[in-house]
Design a protein around this motif. Structure first.
Motif, mmCIF file in Angstrom:
data_model
loop_
_atom_site.group_PDB
_atom_site.id
_atom_site.type_symbol
_atom_site.label_atom_id
_atom_site.label_comp_id
_atom_site.label_asym_id
_atom_site.label_seq_id
_atom_site.Cartn_x
_atom_site.Cartn_y
_atom_site.Cartn_z
ATOM 1 N N GLU A 65 -29.263 -39.177 -48.392
ATOM 2 C CA GLU A 65 -30.578 -39.386 -47.775
ATOM 3 C C GLU A 65 -31.432 -40.318 -48.623
ATOM 4 O O GLU A 65 -32.115 -41.195 -48.101
ATOM 5 N N LEU A 66 -31.393 -40.119 -49.939
ATOM 6 C CA LEU A 66 -32.153 -40.978 -50.842
ATOM 7 C C LEU A 66 -31.678 -42.418 -50.724
ATOM 8 O O LEU A 66 -32.482 -43.344 -50.597
ATOM 9 N N TRP A 67 -30.374 -42.619 -50.752
ATOM 10 C CA TRP A 67 -29.825 -43.969 -50.692
ATOM 11 C C TRP A 67 -30.029 -44.605 -49.328
ATOM 12 O O TRP A 67 -30.148 -45.824 -49.234
ATOM 13 N N ASP A 68 -30.068 -43.798 -48.278
ATOM 14 C CA ASP A 68 -30.373 -44.333 -46.961
ATOM 15 C C ASP A 68 -31.806 -44.862 -46.931
ATOM 16 O O ASP A 68 -32.084 -45.902 -46.350
ATOM 17 N N TYR A 69 -32.704 -44.149 -47.586
ATOM 18 C CA TYR A 69 -34.099 -44.585 -47.665
ATOM 19 C C TYR A 69 -34.233 -45.791 -48.592
ATOM 20 O O TYR A 69 -34.973 -46.725 -48.310
ATOM 21 N N SER A 70 -33.522 -45.753 -49.720
ATOM 22 C CA SER A 70 -33.649 -46.801 -50.726
ATOM 23 C C SER A 70 -32.282 -47.373 -51.085
ATOM 24 O O SER A 70 -31.679 -46.975 -52.084
ATOM 25 N N GLN A 94 -36.972 -49.938 -47.039
ATOM 26 C CA GLN A 94 -38.042 -49.944 -46.052
ATOM 27 C C GLN A 94 -39.287 -49.395 -46.745
ATOM 28 O O GLN A 94 -39.303 -48.231 -47.142
ATOM 29 N N ILE A 95 -40.301 -50.220 -46.900
ATOM 30 C CA ILE A 95 -41.462 -49.810 -47.685
ATOM 31 C C ILE A 95 -42.731 -49.648 -46.840
ATOM 32 O O ILE A 95 -43.814 -49.513 -47.379
ATOM 33 N N ASP A 96 -42.560 -49.609 -45.533
ATOM 34 C CA ASP A 96 -43.728 -49.402 -44.677
ATOM 35 C C ASP A 96 -44.223 -47.964 -44.829
ATOM 36 O O ASP A 96 -43.519 -47.086 -45.310
ATOM 37 N N SER A 97 -45.449 -47.725 -44.425
ATOM 38 C CA SER A 97 -46.075 -46.422 -44.643
ATOM 39 C C SER A 97 -45.356 -45.294 -43.898
ATOM 40 O O SER A 97 -45.251 -44.182 -44.419
ATOM 41 N N LYS A 98 -44.843 -45.564 -42.714
ATOM 42 C CA LYS A 98 -44.123 -44.529 -41.966
ATOM 43 C C LYS A 98 -42.844 -44.115 -42.698
ATOM 44 O O LYS A 98 -42.552 -42.925 -42.816
ATOM 45 N N SER A 99 -42.093 -45.086 -43.207
ATOM 46 C CA SER A 99 -40.863 -44.775 -43.956
ATOM 47 C C SER A 99 -41.172 -43.987 -45.221
ATOM 48 O O SER A 99 -40.479 -43.023 -45.547
#
Length: 71
Positions: free
Chosen positions: A8-13, A31-36
């Motif tokens: 999950e962490l790597w999927d996000y980052s 993905q560094i947008d506020s929703k992400s």
């Protein structure tokens, strides 16, 4: 559990995955947008709550308690 959390962490980052030597996500950018970011914070808090509950209930093995401390 650790593998699921790290995925999950790597999927996000994906950049963190690459830094860890995991190249499955090399084709993606963070993905560094506020929703992400908000979704990531919520998922991380859910993980922390879940793991703390397991630890408080004495349901973690020695290895899993070490994993929790390292996370």
């Amino acid at each position: 559990m650790v593998e699921q959390y790290l995925n999950e962490l790597w999927d996000y980052s994906p950049m963190q995955a690459t830094f860890a030597g995991i190249h499955k996500y090399d084709h993606r950018l963070d993905q560094i947008d506020s929703k992400s970011r908000s979704n990531f914070i919520t998922r991380t808090q859910n993980w922390l709550n879940y793991l703390q509950k397991l630890e408080n209930e004495g349901r973690l093995s020695d290895d899993n308690r070490l994993d929790l401390a390292l996370l």
